[in-house]
Scaffold this active site. Sequence first.
Site, PDB file in Angstrom:
ATOM      1  N   GLN A 209       0.862  -1.878  -0.377  1.00 44.43           N
ATOM      2  CA  GLN A 209       0.193   0.182   0.213  1.00 44.43           C
ATOM      3  C   GLN A 209       1.109   0.857   0.058  1.00 44.43           C
ATOM      4  O   GLN A 209       0.429   2.278  -0.700  1.00 44.43           O
ATOM      5  CB  GLN A 209      -0.888  -0.061   1.346  1.00 44.43           C
ATOM      6  CG  GLN A 209      -2.183  -0.970   0.902  1.00 44.43           C
ATOM      7  CD  GLN A 209      -2.752  -1.428   0.037  1.00 44.43           C
ATOM      8  OE1 GLN A 209      -3.661  -0.415  -0.464  1.00 44.43           O
ATOM      9  NE2 GLN A 209      -2.160  -2.022  -1.092  1.00 44.43           N
TER      10      GLN A 209
ATOM     11  N   ASP B 297      -7.300  -6.883  -4.086  1.00 46.88           N
ATOM     12  CA  ASP B 297      -6.720  -5.929  -5.249  1.00 46.88           C
ATOM     13  C   ASP B 297      -6.824  -6.812  -6.658  1.00 46.88           C
ATOM     14  O   ASP B 297      -6.929  -5.743  -7.404  1.00 46.88           O
ATOM     15  CB  ASP B 297      -5.478  -5.676  -5.440  1.00 46.88           C
ATOM     16  CG  ASP B 297      -5.414  -4.700  -4.188  1.00 46.88           C
ATOM     17  OD1 ASP B 297      -5.810  -3.923  -3.392  1.00 46.88           O
ATOM     18  OD2 ASP B 297      -3.675  -4.406  -4.031  1.00 46.88           O
TER      19      ASP B 297
ATOM     20  N   GLU C  31      -8.975   0.398   5.674  1.00 47.71           N
ATOM     21  CA  GLU C  31      -9.869   0.178   3.765  1.00 47.71           C
ATOM     22  C   GLU C  31      -9.189  -1.466   3.792  1.00 47.71           C
ATOM     23  O   GLU C  31     -10.343  -1.929   3.385  1.00 47.71           O
ATOM     24  CB  GLU C  31      -8.767   0.789   2.788  1.00 47.71           C
ATOM     25  CG  GLU C  31      -8.872   0.676   1.272  1.00 47.71           C
ATOM     26  CD  GLU C  31      -8.187   1.471   0.735  1.00 47.71           C
ATOM     27  OE1 GLU C  31      -8.859   1.371  -0.859  1.00 47.71           O
ATOM     28  OE2 GLU C  31      -7.290   2.044   0.928  1.00 47.71           O
ATOM     29  N   HIS C  32      -8.098  -1.801   4.108  1.00 44.01           N
ATOM     30  CA  HIS C  32      -7.464  -3.229   3.944  1.00 44.01           C
ATOM     31  C   HIS C  32      -7.406  -2.866   5.471  1.00 44.01           C
ATOM     32  O   HIS C  32      -6.385  -2.577   5.992  1.00 44.01           O
ATOM     33  CB  HIS C  32      -6.434  -3.119   2.813  1.00 44.01           C
ATOM     34  CG  HIS C  32      -6.538  -2.725   1.724  1.00 44.01           C
ATOM     35  ND1 HIS C  32      -6.006  -1.848   1.391  1.00 44.01           N
ATOM     36  CD2 HIS C  32      -7.450  -3.469   0.739  1.00 44.01           C
ATOM     37  CE1 HIS C  32      -6.954  -1.192  -0.107  1.00 44.01           C
ATOM     38  NE2 HIS C  32      -7.443  -2.739  -0.513  1.00 44.01           N
TER      39      HIS C  32
ATOM     40  N   HIS D 273       1.981   2.734  -3.588  1.00 42.51           N
ATOM     41  CA  HIS D 273       0.953   3.200  -4.196  1.00 42.51           C
ATOM     42  C   HIS D 273       1.342   4.947  -4.233  1.00 42.51           C
ATOM     43  O   HIS D 273       0.797   5.723  -5.531  1.00 42.51           O
ATOM     44  CB  HIS D 273      -0.653   3.261  -3.823  1.00 42.51           C
ATOM     45  CG  HIS D 273      -1.334   2.250  -3.953  1.00 42.51           C
ATOM     46  ND1 HIS D 273      -1.762   2.253  -4.989  1.00 42.51           N
ATOM     47  CD2 HIS D 273      -1.788   1.293  -3.525  1.00 42.51           C
ATOM     48  CE1 HIS D 273      -2.683   1.239  -5.458  1.00 42.51           C
ATOM     49  NE2 HIS D 273      -2.724   0.430  -4.326  1.00 42.51           N
TER      50      HIS D 273
ATOM     51  N   HIS E 190     -54.255  15.455   2.884  1.00 42.29           N
ATOM     52  CA  HIS E 190     -53.597  13.948   2.796  1.00 42.29           C
ATOM     53  C   HIS E 190     -54.813  13.101   3.124  1.00 42.29           C
ATOM     54  O   HIS E 190     -55.294  12.081   3.410  1.00 42.29           O
ATOM     55  CB  HIS E 190     -52.043  14.328   3.832  1.00 42.29           C
ATOM     56  CG  HIS E 190     -51.276  13.857   3.205  1.00 42.29           C
ATOM     57  ND1 HIS E 190     -50.586  15.279   2.510  1.00 42.29           N
ATOM     58  CD2 HIS E 190     -50.047  13.541   2.790  1.00 42.29           C
ATOM     59  CE1 HIS E 190     -50.664  15.773   2.016  1.00 42.29           C
ATOM     60  NE2 HIS E 190     -49.222  14.104   2.094  1.00 42.29           N
TER      61      HIS E 190
END
Length: 435
Positions: free
Chosen positions: A264, A366, A332-333, A267, A425
């Site tokens: 990660q 991934d 996230e992971h 990235h 109504h």
Amino acid sequence: MTALDIARLSTRDSDFTARLDGLLAWEGVSDAEVQHRVETIIAEVRARGDAALVELSNRFDRLSVSGMDELTLTPERLRQAFDGLPEAQREALRLAAERVRVYHERQKPESWQYTEADGSVLGQQVTPLDRAGIYVPGGKAAYPSSVLMNAIPAHVAGVKEIIMVVPTPDGVLNELVLAAAHLAGVDRVFTLGGAQAVAALAYGTETVPRVDKIVGPGNIYVATAKRAVFGQVGIDMIAGPSEILVVSDGGTDPEWLAMDLFSQAEHDEDAQAIFVSWDAEHLDAVAEAMARLLPTLERETIARQSLAERGALIHCRDEAEAVELINRIAAEHLELSVADPEAWLPRVRHAGAIFMGRHTAEALGDYCAGPNHVLPTSGTARFSSPLGVYDFQKRSSIIHCSEAGASSLGPTASILARGESLTAHARSAEYRIKS
């Protein structure tokens, strides 16, 4: 061996909470200048359509095109890209696509109804979106896996038309991305990027059709544009940088864990890699492996900055405290690199995707495990979920009252409506009450 620059934290430290909060803080909102530029671009596309797209693409992607036909790729071109790949790449794409498809087929919700005693029918009808737009990064940051993860769930959901936009800086086309689009069932591709691509999908132009939802990652201009057009169209999420949280009991090879963290960190410079263990010697071994292996990475400079600015090695007291950190960070992971990950699972409340056991590298998720890799970031796993088939469908309530049902419900509706001073109504319901 170059020293490893990464934060070392202990939950016993008096300033631990403040330091962790500082590491986790991420402000993904763009500044006023970026927002102004994006608003200007969106306004240009809305006002001038294709002409604006051509002009903006030439300006930002350094192209020299004269019309939208040069920014449009045919299905034949996508097939050509797929057929032209080396056999190993074709097979890898096929396998990944099939696994993603099989997993997402299991997500498909069904419409349902039930009948009450008086004959009234209530239920829910599930229908796909008519048209979805997929944004795929281009140029050096080209991700065929992102095409599969965004397009295949839409296809499985029954979306009638899938439109893909992908920027081509300096006119560079990525054949793997085009091949993935062919394999994933993308209907039309436009070589557009940035805020102008988002605007085209949201509002439509003479050539680019308007979509119902825009999904897919992009830079700060793309994220800002998605936020700006939300409400006009649906969006998946405003994604932050990639994140991984690895928890280990000391039994996993430190080199494996180091590379998992790097997966990660490489990235981009804002990505986050955090390692947690209650085994101090194991923490030291992982740190040593990271320092030794970091210089072997092709993207060493990016990973090194990511680790220095947002990475951390955290020593906690025990398993229970590790679980507290898991749910506090809401990564996230999440890798549970422990002997019995199943025993941990019921206690994990917040995580985008959970990778179980010593042999499950996040990288498998991934590309080819099957579950979607479009995941909530920046702590939003507390209330958000991975991209899936359900993101490309909508639900309509079904209400079919029998005569008896309308009569029995009418008094309740009337009382509540008059309590809100909405007499039309009330009278609408009262007309259907049998005397």
